[in-house]
Design a protein around this motif. Structure first.
Motif, PDB file in Angstrom:
ATOM      1  N   ASN A   1       0.831  -1.204   0.000  1.00  0.00           N
ATOM      2  CA  ASN A   1       0.000   0.000   0.000  1.00  0.00           C
ATOM      3  C   ASN A   1       0.862   1.250   0.000  1.00  0.00           C
ATOM      4  N   PRO A   2       0.686   2.110  -1.001  1.00  0.00           N
ATOM      5  CA  PRO A   2       1.446   3.354  -0.991  1.00  0.00           C
ATOM      6  C   PRO A   2       0.884   4.298   0.070  1.00  0.00           C
ATOM      7  N   GLY A   3       1.639   5.333   0.391  1.00  0.00           N
ATOM      8  CA  GLY A   3       1.150   6.337   1.330  1.00  0.00           C
ATOM      9  C   GLY A   3       1.478   5.971   2.762  1.00  0.00           C
ATOM     10  N   LEU A   4       1.344   6.972   3.620  1.00  0.00           N
ATOM     11  CA  LEU A   4       1.529   6.760   5.056  1.00  0.00           C
ATOM     12  C   LEU A   4       0.154   6.816   5.702  1.00  0.00           C
ATOM     13  N   LYS A   5       0.082   6.595   6.987  1.00  0.00           N
ATOM     14  CA  LYS A   5      -1.227   6.628   7.654  1.00  0.00           C
ATOM     15  C   LYS A   5      -1.860   8.017   7.538  1.00  0.00           C
ATOM     16  N   LEU A   6      -1.021   9.077   7.557  1.00  0.00           N
ATOM     17  CA  LEU A   6      -1.547  10.430   7.390  1.00  0.00           C
ATOM     18  C   LEU A   6      -1.639  10.738   5.898  1.00  0.00           C
TER      19      LEU A   6
ATOM     20  N   THR B   1       8.883  -0.014  -4.621  1.00  0.00           N
ATOM     21  CA  THR B   1       8.905  -1.424  -4.199  1.00  0.00           C
ATOM     22  C   THR B   1       8.894  -2.332  -5.432  1.00  0.00           C
ATOM     23  N   PHE B   2       7.975  -2.068  -6.354  1.00  0.00           N
ATOM     24  CA  PHE B   2       7.909  -2.928  -7.547  1.00  0.00           C
ATOM     25  C   PHE B   2       9.169  -2.757  -8.407  1.00  0.00           C
ATOM     26  N   GLU B   3       9.735  -1.550  -8.444  1.00  0.00           N
ATOM     27  CA  GLU B   3      10.999  -1.355  -9.185  1.00  0.00           C
ATOM     28  C   GLU B   3      12.125  -2.182  -8.556  1.00  0.00           C
ATOM     29  N   THR B   4      12.141  -2.220  -7.222  1.00  0.00           N
ATOM     30  CA  THR B   4      13.181  -2.992  -6.517  1.00  0.00           C
ATOM     31  C   THR B   4      13.057  -4.482  -6.851  1.00  0.00           C
ATOM     32  N   LEU B   5      11.818  -4.982  -6.898  1.00  0.00           N
ATOM     33  CA  LEU B   5      11.618  -6.399  -7.222  1.00  0.00           C
ATOM     34  C   LEU B   5      12.171  -6.716  -8.610  1.00  0.00           C
ATOM     35  N   VAL B   6      11.925  -5.798  -9.555  1.00  0.00           N
ATOM     36  CA  VAL B   6      12.413  -6.031 -10.921  1.00  0.00           C
ATOM     37  C   VAL B   6      13.939  -5.909 -10.955  1.00  0.00           C
ATOM     38  N   LYS B   7      14.446  -4.834 -10.370  1.00  0.00           N
ATOM     39  CA  LYS B   7      15.890  -4.561 -10.433  1.00  0.00           C
ATOM     40  C   LYS B   7      16.713  -5.711  -9.858  1.00  0.00           C
TER      41      LYS B   7
ATOM     42  N   GLY C   1       1.372  -0.539  10.795  1.00  0.00           N
ATOM     43  CA  GLY C   1       0.639  -1.469   9.933  1.00  0.00           C
ATOM     44  C   GLY C   1       0.736  -1.162   8.455  1.00  0.00           C
ATOM     45  N   ARG C   2       1.594  -0.219   8.081  1.00  0.00           N
ATOM     46  CA  ARG C   2       1.745   0.152   6.678  1.00  0.00           C
ATOM     47  C   ARG C   2       3.220   0.034   6.319  1.00  0.00           C
ATOM     48  N   GLY C   3       3.804  -1.176   6.537  1.00  0.00           N
ATOM     49  CA  GLY C   3       5.265  -1.260   6.502  1.00  0.00           C
ATOM     50  C   GLY C   3       5.877  -1.860   5.256  1.00  0.00           C
ATOM     51  N   VAL C   4       5.092  -2.494   4.390  1.00  0.00           N
ATOM     52  CA  VAL C   4       5.724  -3.233   3.301  1.00  0.00           C
ATOM     53  C   VAL C   4       6.374  -2.269   2.303  1.00  0.00           C
ATOM     54  N   ALA C   5       5.556  -1.453   1.651  1.00  0.00           N
ATOM     55  CA  ALA C   5       6.114  -0.527   0.659  1.00  0.00           C
ATOM     56  C   ALA C   5       7.022   0.509   1.331  1.00  0.00           C
ATOM     57  N   LEU C   6       6.582   1.001   2.489  1.00  0.00           N
ATOM     58  CA  LEU C   6       7.387   1.989   3.225  1.00  0.00           C
ATOM     59  C   LEU C   6       8.794   1.462   3.475  1.00  0.00           C
ATOM     60  N   SER C   7       8.899   0.198   3.917  1.00  0.00           N
ATOM     61  CA  SER C   7      10.202  -0.332   4.323  1.00  0.00           C
ATOM     62  C   SER C   7      11.115  -0.595   3.126  1.00  0.00           C
ATOM     63  N   VAL C   8      10.546  -1.151   2.047  1.00  0.00           N
ATOM     64  CA  VAL C   8      11.395  -1.407   0.876  1.00  0.00           C
ATOM     65  C   VAL C   8      11.955  -0.081   0.371  1.00  0.00           C
TER      66      VAL C   8
END
Ligand SMILES: Cc1cc2nc3c(=O)[nH]c(=O)nc-3n(C[C@H](O)[C@H](O)[C@H](O)COP(=O)(O)OP(=O)(O)OC[C@H]3O[C@@H](n4cnc5c(N)ncnc54)[C@H](O)[C@@H]3O)c2cc1C
Length: 439
Positions: free
Chosen positions: A80-85, A113-119, A371-378
């Motif tokens: 999920n893109p974006g932050l909680k705010l 995130t998707f660019e990282t997966l491809v790269k 709870g919004r850590g996947v895209a944020l963290s990559v």
């Protein structure tokens, strides 16, 4: 937090059952040195390590358990893109300079995130069909429409959906409408973690399991990290332990509230049933105060998650509640066999923001995914890598702040089950709510 209880929560995890064999991560024995030491092998720690190693830096990652044992390998796999705010809230919170930069960062996390997966050629069953945010009751539409306008103003084609359009996309008549953000996608989170780890290993990173860091000491411009059987000497350190933060850095664990969240997943659905649920392959989170999130995976299993209370009884209650809610949203799931169940903790902060601090020169902490850590963290891992290599804070969009423990942390932590129950009751009381309708 009991490690045994957290272990028990992944015994029947879909991700553990379907990830395949793990690389052979060793335990740290003896002395080692590197430019950057990372504590915590979740998505953030490993993305940072990969980006450091890809630039030729020397990096060691230490985990108290195994890579992906924490939230990184337990989550719903929603990118999920974006932050909680929302973007305008970020601008008003952080002011005219830092605010827009952070709002801009928030819009690109899923892209990156998707660019990282491809790269880095990371295969993790990823797909990108967009993120549906559905209104649990008619009054929730105003907030979703406001959010859509803010994203549209930043050039992202977020669509506002009527109840009929939401029903067509979700396959459920339960929702009052929603929005569709085309930037979102989904993946197998434990495959993501393993993929990041493998890509980092290939580029020279060293990753150790069962190597809890128990002490950080400073001497002659170096940091010395002690584990039970070894010691790492590093120029810079990142602490990326999110909801699983222990007492290593005084006050850090008290800066977040660890909130439990649980999921269940079915066996692959019949072809007809699978076609009737989320036919376009989007994933969903809804607007309940205690939100539900759901999707299908690459094999056509249905997954649903939501917040729950602590402890074994809390987990059993949460799983039962999820089965009930799944049947409210999709009555055809009333007799579904739920083969998998698992859970973990998310690190919630009082302002719902992620925080970067520097408790000692050269030691950064980065926790509070809310709870919004996947895209944020990559995505943040790439920027933290830059900062840890160069020492310049300019690359990280979050300001480096003073470490601020939550006031009355122990009391608030003890109150979490009560708060969760209150939210759930309020959700049930909302006029027109999904939860009030007959399944
Ligand atoms: C059930 C669940 C569902 C979720 N769903 C989603 C979702 O769909 N989308 C989304 O964006 N986010 C979701 N999240 C949140 C997301 O998973 C987390 O925000 C994110 O993964 C946490 O960051 P991380 O991966 O870097 O840390 P983690 O994976 O939590 O890693 C922290 C690691 O630190 C280690 N550690 C702790 N202390 C020490 C120490 N002293 N020494 C060494 N190691 C230590 C732990 O062993 C752990 O492995 C979910 C979380 C959960 C639990």
């Amino acid at each position: 937090m009991s490690a045994d209880f957290q272990n028990s929560l992944i015994e029947k995890s879909l991700w553990v059952a379907t990830v395949g064999a793990a690389p052979d991560f060793p335990v740290l024995e003896g002395d080692a040195s590197c430019d950057v030491a990372i504590i915590g092998a979740g998505i953030l720690g490993l993305s940072t390590a990969l980006h450091i190693a890809a630039r030729g830096g020397s990096v060691i990652v230490l985990d108290a358990a195994t890579p992906g044992w924490g939230g990184g390998g337990r989550n719903g796999g929603q990118v999920n893109p974006g932050l909680k705010l929302d973007p305008e809230e970020l601008v008003s919170h952080f002011g005219p300079t830092a605010g827009p930069a952070l709002a801009e960062f928030a819009t690109v996390t899923a892209d990156e995130t998707f660019e990282t997966l491809v790269k880095f050629d990371i295969g993790c069953d990823h797909t990108r069909q967009g993120w549906l945010q559905l209104a649990h009751a008619p009054q929730a539409m105003a907030g979703l429409e406001r959010r859509a306008r803010q994203w549209q103003a930043r050039g992202i084609a977020v669509e506002v959906l009527s109840a009929g359009e939401a029903q067509k996309l979700s396959g459920s008549a339960a929702y009052a409408g929603g929005i569709l953000n085309p930037k979102g996608g989904s993946l197998h989170p434990l495959k993501l973690v393993r993929g990041l780890a493998q890509a980092a290993l290939t580029r020279g990173a060293r990753i150790f399991r069962d190597s809890r860091v128990m002490k950080i000491e400073q001497a002659k411009g170096q940091h010395s990290l002690a584990t039970a059987r070894g010691r790492v000497s590093a120029r810079r350190v990142l602490v990326s332990t999110d909801a699983y933060t222990d007492g290593l850095v005084p006050g850090l664990a008290q800066s977040v509230l660890p909130v439990s969240t649980f999921q269940i997943a079915s066996e692959p659905l019949s072809a007809d049933l699978a076609r009737s649920i989320l036919p376009g392959g989007q994933h969903v989170s809804d607007t309940h105060r205690s939100l539900y999130y759901f999707r299908k995976d690459a094999q056509g299993r249905f997954l649903i998650g939501g917040r729950g209370a602590y402890g074994p009884t809390g987990a059993a209650g949460a799983y039962a509640e999820l089965k009930h809610v799944a049947a409210r949203i999709y009555p055809a799931l009333a007799n579904c066999q739920w083969a998998y169940r698992w859970g973990g903790m998310v690190a919630v902060t009082e302002d719902h923001l992620f925080h970067v601090t520097e408790p000692a020169p050269g030691v950064l902490t980065a926790i509070g995914c809310n709870g919004r850590g996947v895209a944020l963290s990559v995505s943040l891992g790439k920027r933290l890598a830059e900062q840890l290599i160069t020492g310049s804070p300019a690359s990280v969009p979050f300001p480096v702040e003073r470490l601020r423990p939550v006031a009355l942390h122990g009391l608030k932590k003890a109150m979490l089950p009560v708060i969760a129950k209150t939210y759930s009751v309020l959700d049930h009381l909302d006029k027109g709510s999904v939860l009030r309708r007959k399944a």
